[in-house]
Motif scaffolding. Structure first.
Motif, PDB file in Angstrom:
ATOM      1  N   UNK A 215       6.481  -7.280   2.882  1.00 17.94           N
ATOM      2  CA  UNK A 215       5.045  -7.380   2.778  1.00 17.94           C
ATOM      3  C   UNK A 215       5.181  -8.595   2.097  1.00 17.94           C
ATOM      4  N   UNK A 216       5.840  -8.488   1.361  1.00 16.55           N
ATOM      5  CA  UNK A 216       5.721  -9.925   0.495  1.00 16.55           C
ATOM      6  C   UNK A 216       6.274 -11.154   1.277  1.00 16.55           C
ATOM      7  N   UNK A 217       7.724 -11.011   2.274  1.00 23.93           N
ATOM      8  CA  UNK A 217       7.813 -11.680   2.837  1.00 23.93           C
ATOM      9  C   UNK A 217       7.137 -12.217   3.637  1.00 23.93           C
ATOM     10  N   UNK A 218       6.409 -11.868   4.479  1.00 21.33           N
ATOM     11  CA  UNK A 218       5.669 -11.364   5.693  1.00 21.33           C
ATOM     12  C   UNK A 218       3.739 -12.966   5.291  1.00 21.33           C
ATOM     13  N   UNK A 219       3.799 -12.947   4.053  1.00 20.26           N
ATOM     14  CA  UNK A 219       3.361 -13.637   3.866  1.00 20.26           C
ATOM     15  C   UNK A 219       1.749 -12.556   2.928  1.00 20.26           C
ATOM     16  N   UNK A 220       1.796 -11.481   2.907  1.00 18.28           N
ATOM     17  CA  UNK A 220       0.413 -10.638   2.358  1.00 18.28           C
ATOM     18  C   UNK A 220      -0.196 -10.996   1.405  1.00 18.28           C
ATOM     19  N   UNK A 221      -1.297 -10.893   0.929  1.00 16.71           N
ATOM     20  CA  UNK A 221      -1.680 -11.084  -0.225  1.00 16.71           C
ATOM     21  C   UNK A 221      -1.263  -9.716  -1.108  1.00 16.71           C
ATOM     22  N   UNK A 222      -1.301  -9.943  -3.020  1.00 18.37           N
ATOM     23  CA  UNK A 222      -0.992  -9.220  -3.826  1.00 18.37           C
ATOM     24  C   UNK A 222      -2.021  -8.109  -3.869  1.00 18.37           C
ATOM     25  N   UNK A 223      -3.068  -7.815  -3.639  1.00 19.95           N
ATOM     26  CA  UNK A 223      -3.992  -7.205  -3.373  1.00 19.95           C
ATOM     27  C   UNK A 223      -3.323  -5.952  -2.710  1.00 19.95           C
ATOM     28  N   UNK A 224      -3.483  -6.483  -0.658  1.00 17.16           N
ATOM     29  CA  UNK A 224      -3.111  -5.242  -0.249  1.00 17.16           C
ATOM     30  C   UNK A 224      -1.619  -5.210  -0.214  1.00 17.16           C
ATOM     31  N   UNK A 225      -0.907  -5.759  -1.134  1.00 16.18           N
ATOM     32  CA  UNK A 225       0.325  -5.226  -1.157  1.00 16.18           C
ATOM     33  C   UNK A 225       0.747  -3.961  -2.132  1.00 16.18           C
ATOM     34  N   UNK A 226      -0.447  -4.438  -3.415  1.00 15.67           N
ATOM     35  CA  UNK A 226      -0.651  -2.965  -4.069  1.00 15.67           C
ATOM     36  C   UNK A 226      -0.914  -1.806  -3.237  1.00 15.67           C
ATOM     37  N   UNK A 227      -2.184  -2.192  -2.749  1.00 12.50           N
ATOM     38  CA  UNK A 227      -2.684  -0.836  -2.532  1.00 12.50           C
ATOM     39  C   UNK A 227      -2.428  -0.271  -1.488  1.00 12.50           C
ATOM     40  N   UNK A 228      -2.239  -0.997  -0.110  1.00 10.73           N
ATOM     41  CA  UNK A 228      -1.936  -0.017   1.031  1.00 10.73           C
ATOM     42  C   UNK A 228      -1.126  -0.328   1.243  1.00 10.73           C
ATOM     43  N   UNK A 229       0.704  -0.418  -0.012  1.00  8.96           N
ATOM     44  CA  UNK A 229       1.662  -0.526   0.243  1.00  8.96           C
ATOM     45  C   UNK A 229       2.727   0.051  -0.671  1.00  8.96           C
ATOM     46  N   UNK A 230       2.242   0.463  -2.332  1.00  5.43           N
ATOM     47  CA  UNK A 230       2.730   0.473  -3.298  1.00  5.43           C
ATOM     48  C   UNK A 230       1.935   1.699  -3.973  1.00  5.43           C
ATOM     49  N   UNK A 231       1.176   1.533  -3.923  1.00  3.27           N
ATOM     50  CA  UNK A 231       0.075   3.069  -4.067  1.00  3.27           C
ATOM     51  C   UNK A 231       0.030   3.608  -3.452  1.00  3.27           C
ATOM     52  N   UNK A 232       0.252   3.250  -1.681  1.00  2.00           N
ATOM     53  CA  UNK A 232       0.315   4.318  -0.828  1.00  2.00           C
ATOM     54  C   UNK A 232       1.051   5.138  -1.056  1.00  2.00           C
ATOM     55  N   UNK A 233       2.461   4.651  -1.396  1.00  2.00           N
ATOM     56  CA  UNK A 233       3.945   5.082  -0.924  1.00  2.00           C
ATOM     57  C   UNK A 233       4.380   6.071  -2.528  1.00  2.00           C
ATOM     58  N   UNK A 234       3.077   5.953  -3.337  1.00  2.00           N
ATOM     59  CA  UNK A 234       3.206   6.356  -5.393  1.00  2.00           C
ATOM     60  C   UNK A 234       2.478   7.152  -4.571  1.00  2.00           C
ATOM     61  N   UNK A 235       1.843   8.132  -4.150  1.00  2.00           N
ATOM     62  CA  UNK A 235       0.850   9.236  -3.797  1.00  2.00           C
ATOM     63  C   UNK A 235       1.120  10.134  -4.245  1.00  2.00           C
ATOM     64  N   UNK A 236       2.664  10.169  -3.276  1.00  2.00           N
ATOM     65  CA  UNK A 236       3.219  11.571  -4.092  1.00  2.00           C
ATOM     66  C   UNK A 236       2.692  12.304  -5.428  1.00  2.00           C
ATOM     67  N   UNK A 237       4.066  11.807  -6.116  1.00  2.00           N
ATOM     68  CA  UNK A 237       3.548  11.586  -7.518  1.00  2.00           C
ATOM     69  C   UNK A 237       2.467  11.911  -8.265  1.00  2.00           C
ATOM     70  N   UNK A 238       1.812  11.389  -7.836  1.00  2.00           N
ATOM     71  CA  UNK A 238       0.145  11.361  -8.680  1.00  2.00           C
ATOM     72  C   UNK A 238      -0.397  12.562  -8.690  1.00  2.00           C
ATOM     73  N   UNK A 239      -0.305  12.950  -6.668  1.00  2.00           N
ATOM     74  CA  UNK A 239      -1.323  13.957  -6.274  1.00  2.00           C
ATOM     75  C   UNK A 239      -0.911  15.332  -7.468  1.00  2.00           C
ATOM     76  N   UNK A 240       0.382  15.308  -7.032  1.00  2.00           N
ATOM     77  CA  UNK A 240       0.606  16.079  -7.831  1.00  2.00           C
ATOM     78  C   UNK A 240       0.475  16.365  -9.884  1.00  2.00           C
ATOM     79  N   UNK A 241       0.496  15.193 -10.141  1.00  2.00           N
ATOM     80  CA  UNK A 241      -0.307  15.432 -11.419  1.00  2.00           C
ATOM     81  C   UNK A 241      -1.770  15.245 -11.452  1.00  2.00           C
ATOM     82  N   UNK A 242      -2.512  15.021 -10.564  1.00  2.00           N
ATOM     83  CA  UNK A 242      -4.324  15.809 -10.321  1.00  2.00           C
ATOM     84  C   UNK A 242      -4.260  17.245  -9.499  1.00  2.00           C
ATOM     85  N   UNK A 243      -2.965  17.866  -9.318  1.00  2.00           N
ATOM     86  CA  UNK A 243      -3.309  19.019  -9.313  1.00  2.00           C
ATOM     87  C   UNK A 243      -3.158  19.374  -9.911  1.00  2.00           C
ATOM     88  N   UNK A 244      -1.893  19.292 -10.665  1.00  2.00           N
ATOM     89  CA  UNK A 244      -1.616  20.054 -12.428  1.00  2.00           C
ATOM     90  C   UNK A 244      -2.656  20.556 -13.160  1.00  2.00           C
TER      91      UNK A 244
END
Length: 314
Positions: A215-244
């Protein structure tokens, strides 16, 4: 997909059965006479025998268990010896306080913890990261009931913005929500601190993956990379903790509801313990256990939606 759901439903049902057996055994099969404990040492033998009959303690353990379980499906959880009313009605009355309180606390925890954790990961080892680390350390170290006492001291005693406790009922929704705000914040702050740390770690963990570099090589913006790619793929542990955390918030309400004098299920559990009302204690304990199992079941199902790769592994 249907086979996965059936397996998960089977596991959910089996876990509920095991939990009910453990709760029943802890209350009914321990040494001692529950009726004598409830009435005290000065009670007459005929009074104890009458209460044993009323509570069904004169029947075999397996009969008492099946009576309790079958009654639970119809809402008949027995009669409270101290309140003199059906236990199901007692719990239902208290849930209208505890469930909104837990939902408010969870919303506050997510609103604070997730953005703060993402900001800390985005500015790793910089000011936001240090601030988030300080907040998480303090929030984890300080118990929720202490936060409650501090909030009462500042916003009730000093500023007089909120009442120090009590619940006016849902006939006045705004007043009811206002009375739940301080206890919800007290419950939410420790959970927000935990969620901040977990979110930060989860986002940092995926930041070095190949899809982030692509995504960085494609020139996507930092915010888009952060929320659309990084956060989206980090949701499993986050949702696990929210459920607990939702389960922890329900259990944590035992102390916070007593600090703010709220008529919720946590206060009911505390009063039942002080009055030795074992019928109420058993039903409340099973409610807590069933809620934890249900939330974990729903979180487990959410993994299949968040990460389709998991569907082929089960």
């Amino acid at each position: 997909m249907p086979a996965i759901l059936l397996r998960r439903l089977g596991s959910f049902g089996l876990t509920l059965i095991v939990a009910s057996l453990l709760v029943f055994a802890s209350m009914d099969l321990l040494p001692g006479n529950a009726a004598a404990i409830l009435l005290g040492t000065a009670a007459r033998p005929d009074t104890i025998a009458a209460l044993e009959t009323q509570l069904g303690l004169d029947q075999p353990a397996y009969v008492r268990y099946f009576t309790w379980i079958t009654g639970a499906f119809t809402g008949d959880l027995g009669q409270s010896a101290s309140y003199g009313v059906p236990v199901g009605g007692l719990i239902a009355e208290r849930l209208v306080v505890t469930m909104p309180l837990a939902a408010m606390a969870l919303a506050i925890a997510v609103a604070i913890g997730v953005p703060l954790g993402v900001a800390a990961a985005a500015r790793w080892r910089q000011g936001p990261d240090r601030a988030a680390s300080l907040f998480s350390q303090v929030g984890i170290a300080v118990p929720d009931f202490w936060f409650g006492l501090l909030l009462i001291l500042v916003f009730s005693t000093s500023l007089n913005w909120f009442s120090a406790g009590g619940f006016p009922g849902w006939s006045t929704p705004l007043a009811a929500l206002k009375s739940l705000l301080l206890p919800a914040i007290a419950l939410a702050l420790p959970q927000a601190a935990i969620l901040t740390r977990v979110t930060r770690a989860a986002v940092l963990d995926v930041s070095g993956e190949d899809f982030i570099r692509t995504a960085q090589a494609k020139g996507l913006g930092e915010g888009r990379i952060l929320w659309r790619h990084a956060v989206r793929n980090a949701l499993v542990p986050i949702v696990t903790i929210i459920g607990l955390q939702f389960s922890f918030l329900i259990a944590g309400a035992v102390l916070v509801e007593n600090v703010f004098n709220l008529p919720g299920i946590g206060r009911l559990a505390y009063q039942a313990l002080s009055q030795r009302d074992l019928v109420v204690i058993r039903s409340v304990a099973m409610f807590f256990a069933g809620l934890v199992i249900l939330v974990n079941f729903l979180v487990d199902l959410s993994y299949l939606w968040l990460d389709p790769r998991l569907r082929g592994r089960r």
